[in-house]
Scaffold this active site. Structure first.
Site, PDB file in Angstrom:
ATOM      1  CE  LYS A 116       9.430 -10.688  10.809  1.00  0.00           C
ATOM      2  NZ  LYS A 116       8.875 -10.943   9.523  1.00  0.00           N
ATOM      3  CE  LYS A 198       6.315  -3.228   9.610  1.00  0.00           C
ATOM      4  NZ  LYS A 198       6.969  -4.158   8.690  1.00  0.00           N
ATOM      5  CE  LYS A 201       2.662 -10.188   6.741  1.00  0.00           C
ATOM      6  NZ  LYS A 201       2.721  -9.864   5.365  1.00  0.00           N
TER       7      LYS A 201
HETATM    8  P1  ATP Z   1       5.509  -8.401   9.463  1.00  0.00           P
HETATM    9  O1  ATP Z   1       4.807  -7.258  10.080  1.00  0.00           O
HETATM   10  O2  ATP Z   1       4.977  -9.736   9.850  1.00  0.00           O
HETATM   11  O3  ATP Z   1       6.996  -8.294   9.546  1.00  0.00           O
HETATM   12  P2  ATP Z   1       4.937  -7.031   7.091  1.00  0.00           P
HETATM   13  O4  ATP Z   1       3.522  -6.574   7.269  1.00  0.00           O
HETATM   14  O5  ATP Z   1       6.045  -6.064   7.276  1.00  0.00           O
HETATM   15  O6  ATP Z   1       5.193  -8.334   7.950  1.00  0.00           O
HETATM   16  P3  ATP Z   1       6.138  -7.908   4.656  1.00  0.00           P
HETATM   17  O7  ATP Z   1       5.758  -9.064   3.813  1.00  0.00           O
HETATM   18  O8  ATP Z   1       7.420  -7.990   5.408  1.00  0.00           O
HETATM   19  O9  ATP Z   1       4.967  -7.622   5.642  1.00  0.00           O
HETATM   20  O10 ATP Z   1       6.158  -6.589   3.766  1.00  0.00           O
HETATM   21  C1  ATP Z   1       5.696  -6.513   2.461  1.00  0.00           C
HETATM   22  C2  ATP Z   1       5.910  -5.116   1.896  1.00  0.00           C
HETATM   23  O11 ATP Z   1       5.066  -4.191   2.557  1.00  0.00           O
HETATM   24  C3  ATP Z   1       7.334  -4.580   2.048  1.00  0.00           C
HETATM   25  O12 ATP Z   1       7.694  -3.843   0.893  1.00  0.00           O
HETATM   26  C4  ATP Z   1       7.231  -3.673   3.241  1.00  0.00           C
HETATM   27  O13 ATP Z   1       8.212  -2.658   3.211  1.00  0.00           O
HETATM   28  C5  ATP Z   1       5.835  -3.115   3.070  1.00  0.00           C
HETATM   29  N1  ATP Z   1       5.251  -2.719   4.340  1.00  0.00           N
HETATM   30  C6  ATP Z   1       4.993  -3.530   5.388  1.00  0.00           C
HETATM   31  N2  ATP Z   1       4.430  -2.843   6.401  1.00  0.00           N
HETATM   32  C7  ATP Z   1       4.333  -1.552   5.979  1.00  0.00           C
HETATM   33  C8  ATP Z   1       3.832  -0.359   6.583  1.00  0.00           C
HETATM   34  N3  ATP Z   1       3.333  -0.351   7.794  1.00  0.00           N
HETATM   35  N4  ATP Z   1       3.884   0.782   5.868  1.00  0.00           N
HETATM   36  C9  ATP Z   1       4.384   0.788   4.615  1.00  0.00           C
HETATM   37  N5  ATP Z   1       4.875  -0.309   3.992  1.00  0.00           N
HETATM   38  C10 ATP Z   1       4.853  -1.470   4.647  1.00  0.00           C
END
Ligand code: ATP
Ligand code: LTN
Length: 335
Positions: A116, A198, A201
């Site tokens: 980040k 990964k 969003k």
């Molecule tokens: P950003 O991509 O902006 O960092 P994010 O999509 O990772 O955000 P978070 O709010 O950080 O969103 O994550 C919320 C939950 O979803 C956490 O438990 C995280 O581990 C899970 N998560 C996020 N992306 C994935 C993914 N691609 N696969 C599985 N779990 C995920």
């Protein structure tokens, strides 16, 4: 009052925008599955979102949206505590105390902080670095035994464990040392455009992720354009990250095992397989989206859920924070 002997589970997601299929499969979907066996506490981690720039009106809208998704995905506010992190001031206060036993070095080596800091280079702030300490406070205030998250949060869970052990060692037994719950399948859903990355969003390419708000056609179109691997066999393998990711997604939304899915698509072309995955995801999400659209219209209901949840959360968090203040030597206010 009847005693609840179940173990405690805590988790949260940031209301930082849309929810992706990764968030759903990696995190929220599991919350429902665990709801009857644990005393569950789920939060909207709104204070965490302030670590990157937010538009205030959008943040407010995202918070209601996330709560509506939680409930649509089966998180029943009658059966668990559902609340907004900023409504319970103990989270910020415990963070202050835990900060005094946290070393900058252990925060600056966190993968998420490094990522980040790169993606938000114009706003590398103390909150971004302190993010895992606030997350530890969330968990430790409720003596959570188990914390279901996606694989990317494992490092943060380690910090929460270390801080609990450090505090207990320096003063005396106070915090439960939490265990992560990272499901075997779907803990890391990968980008549809780059299966080595990964699904996120914040990806600048919208075709890389499925938003839970995407309509059926968009979902199917995105799966059709998903990057696959060389070869033509629909089989999970290390050298086939694209197909493996799609098989994982298919298995998670249909409840079939990856092996069953491989058999089902034996002899079929990648194109046919990708279409089937898109349709299965759209079928799975359709009723959830309908339910979310219904719930989001009723803000009074959601405000009631928040108010009720905060009252319950506060009772637990307040007791724990008083205990912590006492242990470290702060005098209680008498009148
Ligand atoms: P950003 O991509 O902006 O960092 P994010 O999509 O990772 O955000 P978070 O709010 O950080 O969103 O994550 C919320 C939950 O979803 C956490 O438990 C995280 O581990 C899970 N998560 C996020 N992306 C994935 C993914 N691609 N696969 C599985 N779990 C995920
Ligand atoms: N950092 C988490 C969200 C989060 C969380 C928590 C998860 C905030 N507090 C406590 C589990 C337990 C994320 O998913 N990005």
């Amino acid at each position: 009052m009847e005693q609840d002997n179940r173990k405690t589970l805590f988790s949260a997601v940031q209301p930082s925008g849309i929810l992706t299929l990764g968030n759903y499969i990696g995190a929220i979907r599991n919350w429902k599955l665990l709801m009857n066996d644990y005393r569950c506490i789920y939060a909207l981690a709104d204070l965490h979102t302030l670590t990157v720039k937010q538009v205030p009106a959008e943040l407010r809208a995202h918070s209601y949206d996330l709560a509506a998704w939680y409930i649509a995905c089966g998180i029943d506010p009658e059966k668990c505590i559902l609340f907004v992190q900023s409504h319970v001031h103990e989270h910020a206060e415990l963070t202050w105390v835990l900060n005094t036993i946290t070393y900058p070095g252990e925060l600056s080596r966190m993968t998420q902080f490094k990522d980040k800091s790169r993606s938000h280079a114009d706003n590398v702030n103390m909150g971004l670095m302190d993010y895992p300490v606030l997350m530890a406070s969330d968990i430790l205030l409720y003596s959570a035994d188990l914390v279901p998250v996606g694989a990317d949060q494992k490092q943060h869970l380690e910090i929460a464990r270390d801080l609990a052990i450090r505090f207990n060692g320096r003063w005396s037994d106070t915090f439960t040392v939490p265990e992560p719950y990272i499901s075997k399948s779907g803990a890391k859903i990968m980008s549809l455009q780059d299966p080595e990355k990964k699904m996120s969003k914040s990806d600048s390419n919208v075709r890389a992720f499925i938003s839970l708000d995407d309509d059926r056609d968009t979902i199917i179109r995105k799966f059709k354009s998903a990057v696959t691997d060389s070869g033509s066999e629909v089989r999970a393998a290390e050298d086939k990250p694209g197909i493996t990711n799609l098989l994982t997604i298919y298995s998670c939304v249909t409840g079939k095992s990856v092996e069953e899915a491989e058999k089902e698509f034996e002899g079929q072309l990648y194109g046919q397989f990708k279409l089937a995955v898109g349709e299965a995801v759209a079928d799975h999400l359709e009723p959830l989206k309908k339910e979310k659209d219904r719930i989001i219209k009723d803000k009074d209901y959601l405000d009631g859920v928040f108010s009720n949840g905060a009252a319950q959360a506060e009772r637990i968090a307040g007791k724990m924070l008083s205990k912590v203040y006492r242990k470290v030597g702060l005098i209680p206010r008498k009148f």
